[in-house]
Design a protein around this motif. Structure first.
Motif, PDB file in Angstrom:
ATOM      1  N   LEU A  94       0.811  -1.210   0.000  1.00 15.98           N
ATOM      2  CA  LEU A  94       0.000   0.000   0.000  1.00 15.98           C
ATOM      3  C   LEU A  94       0.853   1.271   0.000  1.00 15.98           C
ATOM      4  O   LEU A  94       0.390   2.330  -0.424  1.00 15.98           O
ATOM      5  CB  LEU A  94      -0.939  -0.002   1.212  1.00 15.98           C
ATOM      6  CG  LEU A  94      -2.014  -1.098   1.196  1.00 15.98           C
ATOM      7  CD1 LEU A  94      -2.872  -1.021   2.452  1.00 15.98           C
ATOM      8  CD2 LEU A  94      -2.880  -0.994  -0.047  1.00 15.98           C
ATOM      9  N   ARG A 100      -5.863   1.785  -3.698  1.00 13.44           N
ATOM     10  CA  ARG A 100      -6.301   0.497  -3.154  1.00 13.44           C
ATOM     11  C   ARG A 100      -7.252  -0.259  -4.067  1.00 13.44           C
ATOM     12  O   ARG A 100      -7.087  -1.458  -4.290  1.00 13.44           O
ATOM     13  CB  ARG A 100      -6.960   0.716  -1.782  1.00 13.44           C
ATOM     14  CG  ARG A 100      -6.003   1.157  -0.709  1.00 13.44           C
ATOM     15  CD  ARG A 100      -6.674   1.105   0.639  1.00 13.44           C
ATOM     16  NE  ARG A 100      -5.742   1.367   1.717  1.00 13.44           N
ATOM     17  CZ  ARG A 100      -5.913   0.938   2.952  1.00 13.44           C
ATOM     18  NH1 ARG A 100      -7.001   0.257   3.269  1.00 13.44           N
ATOM     19  NH2 ARG A 100      -5.028   1.197   3.879  1.00 13.44           N
ATOM     20  N   ARG A 245     -10.984  -0.441   0.529  1.00 16.01           N
ATOM     21  CA  ARG A 245     -10.680   0.988   0.369  1.00 16.01           C
ATOM     22  C   ARG A 245     -10.968   1.804   1.625  1.00 16.01           C
ATOM     23  O   ARG A 245     -10.370   2.864   1.823  1.00 16.01           O
ATOM     24  CB  ARG A 245     -11.479   1.565  -0.790  1.00 16.01           C
ATOM     25  CG  ARG A 245     -11.079   1.018  -2.167  1.00 16.01           C
ATOM     26  CD  ARG A 245     -11.834   1.703  -3.271  1.00 16.01           C
ATOM     27  NE  ARG A 245     -11.547   3.136  -3.314  1.00 16.01           N
ATOM     28  CZ  ARG A 245     -12.143   3.997  -4.135  1.00 16.01           C
ATOM     29  NH1 ARG A 245     -13.076   3.565  -4.965  1.00 16.01           N
ATOM     30  NH2 ARG A 245     -11.814   5.271  -4.128  1.00 16.01           N
TER      31      ARG A 245
END
Length: 249
Positions: A94, A100, A245
Motif C-alpha cells: 500500500l 487500493r 478501500r
C-alpha cells in the motif's frame, strides 16, 4: 510528468503477477491439486472399468473429481488474497501502490490470468486420461461436447477461485477463510443440496460442465449456471474492493 493511468494500471498488474508467480505456496497448491486430480481420475476410471458399467461416459469419468478438485482452487484463491497479511507485507504494497481499489482489482485479474490455464490443463488432463483408459469401452462423445465441458469446468474453477479470493480479502486471515469456504463446499452444500435452491454458487456452477439428467427438476442451462456464479463472484469481489478501500491495512 505523471505516468498515464493506463501505464500505471499495467505496472500494477505486472507487479501483482510477479508477486503471485513468485509465491511458493501458489505453485505448491497447483502441483498438489494436479497430482491429487490425476490419482482420483485414475481411481474413478478404474472403478468404471471394474464395475463393467455399460458404456461409461468419458466426460462424466474425466470430470468426476471436480468436487474434490475445487478444493485446490479454493485454497489457491485464499492464499493469493491472504498471503500479504501474514507477514505484514500489505503495508509495503500500500505504500508503493496507494490506489487500493485498483490494486485489489489487478490482484484478482492477475489471479484470473494464472487460474485459467491451470484450470484448463487440469480438467483437460482428466478427460484425456479417461478417454485413453476407456478407449473402446466408452460411449461416443462429440467434439463440441468435450469443448463445452472443458470450457465450463475451467470457468467454474476460475470463478470459484475469484470468489474464494474475495472472501480471503474480506477476512484477511487464511484459516477462517478456509474453514468457512471448505465447510460450505464440502459439508453444508452437499448435506443441504436437496433443500437449498439452485442459485447458490456451487450448485449453479456445476451446470456449467455437467449435463443434467432427464428427470432432474429446476435444471439450469450452462449459460444460466455461469451467469449465477459470475454474479456471486463479481459481487463479492466488488464488496471486497469497497471494504478494502475504507478500512486500515
Amino acid at each position: 510528468m505523471s505516468v498515464s493511468s493506463g501505464r500505471k494500471t499495467i505496472r500494477i498488474l505486472r507487479a501483482e503477477l510477479d508477486k503471485l508467480m513468485t509465491l511458493p505456496w501458489i505453485w505448491t497448491a497447483v502441483t498438489v491439486t494436479f497430482l491429487v486430480h490425476l490419482l482420483l481420475t485414475a481411481a474413478f476410471t478404474s472403478a468404471s472399468l471394474q464395475e463393467g458399467a455399460a458404456a461409461p461416459g468419458i466426460l462424466n469419468t474425466g470430470l468426476a473429481s471436480m468436487s474434490y478438485l475445487q478444493a485446490g482452487f479454493i485454497i489457491l484463491g485464499i492464499l493469493a488474497a491472504c498471503s500479504e497479511y501474514t507477514g505484514g507485507q500489505i503495508r509495503t504494497t500500500l505504500t508503493v501502490i496507494p490506489w487500493r481499489g485498483r490494486q485489489l482489482f489487478m490482484k484478482h485479474l492477475a489471479l484470473t490470468l494464472i487460474t485459467i490455464p491451470a484450470a484448463f490443463i487440469l480438467t483437460a488432463s482428466g478427460v484425456l486420461y479417461a478417454g485413453w483408459r476407456l478407449d473402446g469401452h466408452a460411449a461416443g462423445v462429440e467434439p463440441h461436447e468435450v469443448i463445452q465441458a472443458l470450457l465450463g469446468a475451467t470457468g467454474y474453477l476460475t470463478l470459484t477461485t475469484l470468489l474464494s479470493a474475495a472472501i480471503g480479502a474480506l477476512l484477511r486471515r487464511t484459516l477462517p477463510a478456509l474453514v468457512i469456504l471448505l465447510g460450505y463446499y464440502f459439508i453444508i452444500s452437499p448435506w443441504s443440496r436437496g433443500l437449498l435452491p439452485a442459485y447458490f454458487p456451487d450448485t449453479a456452477g456445476r451446470y456449467m460442465y455437467l449435463l443434467p439428467s432427464s428427470g432432474e427438476l429446476n435444471v439450469l442451462t450452462p449459460v444460466q449456471g455461469a451467469g449465477i456464479l459470475m454474479i456471486w463472484s463479481v459481487s463479492l469481489v466488488a464488496v471486497a474492493i469497497v471494504v478494502y478501500r475504507i478500512r486500515d491495512a
